[in-house]
Design a protein around this motif. Sequence first.
Motif, short mmCIF file in Angstrom:
data_model
loop_
_atom_site.label_atom_id
_atom_site.label_comp_id
_atom_site.label_asym_id
_atom_site.label_seq_id
_atom_site.Cartn_x
_atom_site.Cartn_y
_atom_site.Cartn_z
N PHE A 37 -2.10 -1.48 -12.07
CA PHE A 37 -2.93 -1.11 -10.94
C PHE A 37 -3.74 0.11 -11.35
CE2 PHE A 37 -1.11 -3.72 -7.51
CZ PHE A 37 0.00 -4.21 -8.18
N ARG A 38 -4.77 0.42 -10.57
CA ARG A 38 -5.56 1.61 -10.88
C ARG A 38 -6.04 2.25 -9.59
NH1 ARG A 38 -10.89 -1.23 -13.68
NH2 ARG A 38 -11.79 -2.13 -11.76
N GLN A 39 -6.29 3.55 -9.69
CA GLN A 39 -6.79 4.29 -8.54
C GLN A 39 -7.83 5.28 -9.02
OE1 GLN A 39 -3.80 6.17 -6.11
NE2 GLN A 39 -5.17 6.25 -4.38
N ALA A 40 -9.05 5.09 -8.55
CA ALA A 40 -10.15 6.00 -8.86
C ALA A 40 -10.20 7.10 -7.81
CB ALA A 40 -11.47 5.22 -8.89
N PRO A 41 -10.79 8.23 -8.14
CA PRO A 41 -10.87 9.33 -7.17
C PRO A 41 -11.54 8.88 -5.87
CG PRO A 41 -11.50 10.09 -9.34
CD PRO A 41 -11.36 8.60 -9.44
N GLY A 42 -10.89 9.18 -4.74
CA GLY A 42 -11.44 8.85 -3.45
C GLY A 42 -11.34 7.40 -3.05
N LYS A 43 -10.66 6.60 -3.88
CA LYS A 43 -10.53 5.17 -3.57
C LYS A 43 -9.05 4.79 -3.45
CE LYS A 43 -14.86 3.65 -5.69
NZ LYS A 43 -15.49 2.66 -6.62
N GLU A 44 -8.83 3.64 -2.84
CA GLU A 44 -7.47 3.13 -2.72
C GLU A 44 -7.01 2.52 -4.05
OE1 GLU A 44 -7.50 1.92 2.04
OE2 GLU A 44 -7.24 0.40 0.50
N ARG A 45 -5.69 2.49 -4.22
CA ARG A 45 -5.13 1.84 -5.40
C ARG A 45 -5.38 0.34 -5.31
NH1 ARG A 45 0.70 3.82 -7.39
NH2 ARG A 45 -0.44 5.75 -6.96
N GLU A 46 -5.75 -0.25 -6.45
CA GLU A 46 -6.06 -1.67 -6.47
C GLU A 46 -5.37 -2.36 -7.64
OE1 GLU A 46 -10.23 -2.35 -7.09
OE2 GLU A 46 -10.27 -1.30 -9.00
N ALA A 98 6.51 -2.79 -11.38
CA ALA A 98 7.42 -3.92 -11.58
C ALA A 98 7.83 -4.52 -10.24
CB ALA A 98 8.66 -3.47 -12.35
N ASP A 99 7.88 -5.85 -10.22
CA ASP A 99 8.23 -6.59 -9.01
C ASP A 99 9.47 -7.43 -9.30
OD1 ASP A 99 8.42 -8.41 -6.91
OD2 ASP A 99 6.81 -9.66 -7.70
N SER A 100 10.58 -7.09 -8.65
CA SER A 100 11.85 -7.76 -8.95
C SER A 100 11.90 -9.19 -8.43
CB SER A 100 13.01 -6.96 -8.35
OG SER A 100 12.85 -6.83 -6.95
N LEU A 101 10.97 -9.58 -7.54
CA LEU A 101 10.97 -10.93 -7.00
C LEU A 101 10.10 -11.88 -7.82
CD1 LEU A 101 10.84 -10.20 -3.16
CD2 LEU A 101 12.83 -10.65 -4.63
N ASP A 102 9.39 -11.35 -8.83
CA ASP A 102 8.61 -12.18 -9.76
C ASP A 102 7.59 -13.05 -9.02
OD1 ASP A 102 9.38 -14.55 -12.46
OD2 ASP A 102 7.90 -12.94 -12.32
N LYS A 107 -0.72 -7.60 -5.05
CA LYS A 107 -0.54 -6.86 -3.80
C LYS A 107 0.43 -5.69 -4.02
CE LYS A 107 -1.40 -11.00 -1.06
NZ LYS A 107 -0.81 -12.00 -0.14
N ILE A 108 -0.02 -4.51 -3.69
CA ILE A 108 0.75 -3.30 -3.98
C ILE A 108 2.14 -3.37 -3.37
CG2 ILE A 108 0.86 -0.83 -3.50
CD1 ILE A 108 -2.19 -0.78 -3.75
N TYR A 109 2.25 -3.87 -2.15
CA TYR A 109 3.53 -3.83 -1.44
C TYR A 109 4.56 -4.79 -2.03
CZ TYR A 109 1.22 -7.68 1.12
OH TYR A 109 0.54 -8.81 1.45
N ASP A 110 4.17 -5.64 -2.96
CA ASP A 110 5.12 -6.54 -3.61
C ASP A 110 5.88 -5.85 -4.75
OD1 ASP A 110 3.11 -9.56 -3.26
OD2 ASP A 110 4.83 -8.83 -2.08
#
Length: 124
Positions: A37-46, A98-102, A107-110
């Motif tokens: 994922f990445r997050q630029a200054p002033g932006k949301e993580r994507e 890392a997502d333990s559910l594979d 999506k960040i929340y996964d």
Amino acid sequence: QLQLVESGGGLVQPGGSLRLSCVASGANVDYYTLGWFRQAPGKEREGVSCISSSGYRTNYADSVKGRFTISRDNGKKTVYLQMNSLKPEDTAVYYCAADSLDVVTLKIYDYNYWGQGTQVTVSS
């Protein structure tokens, strides 16, 4: 407790390349999806890219398709992000997750676990 440590960031000119690495420790990540994922200054993580536990399924954001390639080496507990044809808009802090559910999503929340990030700056 799973820990993720990124490396490989830095300053690169437009059109250049970088390879990011993320090493996992503290748990067996063989069954986890690993993502970048990445997050630029002033932006949301994507979400940028992710790869399934087997390595057979990958997912990329439209903005990086054809330029970035994700791979993993389960023996080394490492995931890589090869970034080519870099653009100034790729400048951001890049995070490994890392997502333990594979689930193999962007999506960040996964994602349950996160690294501290590595800075990538694309500038002439």
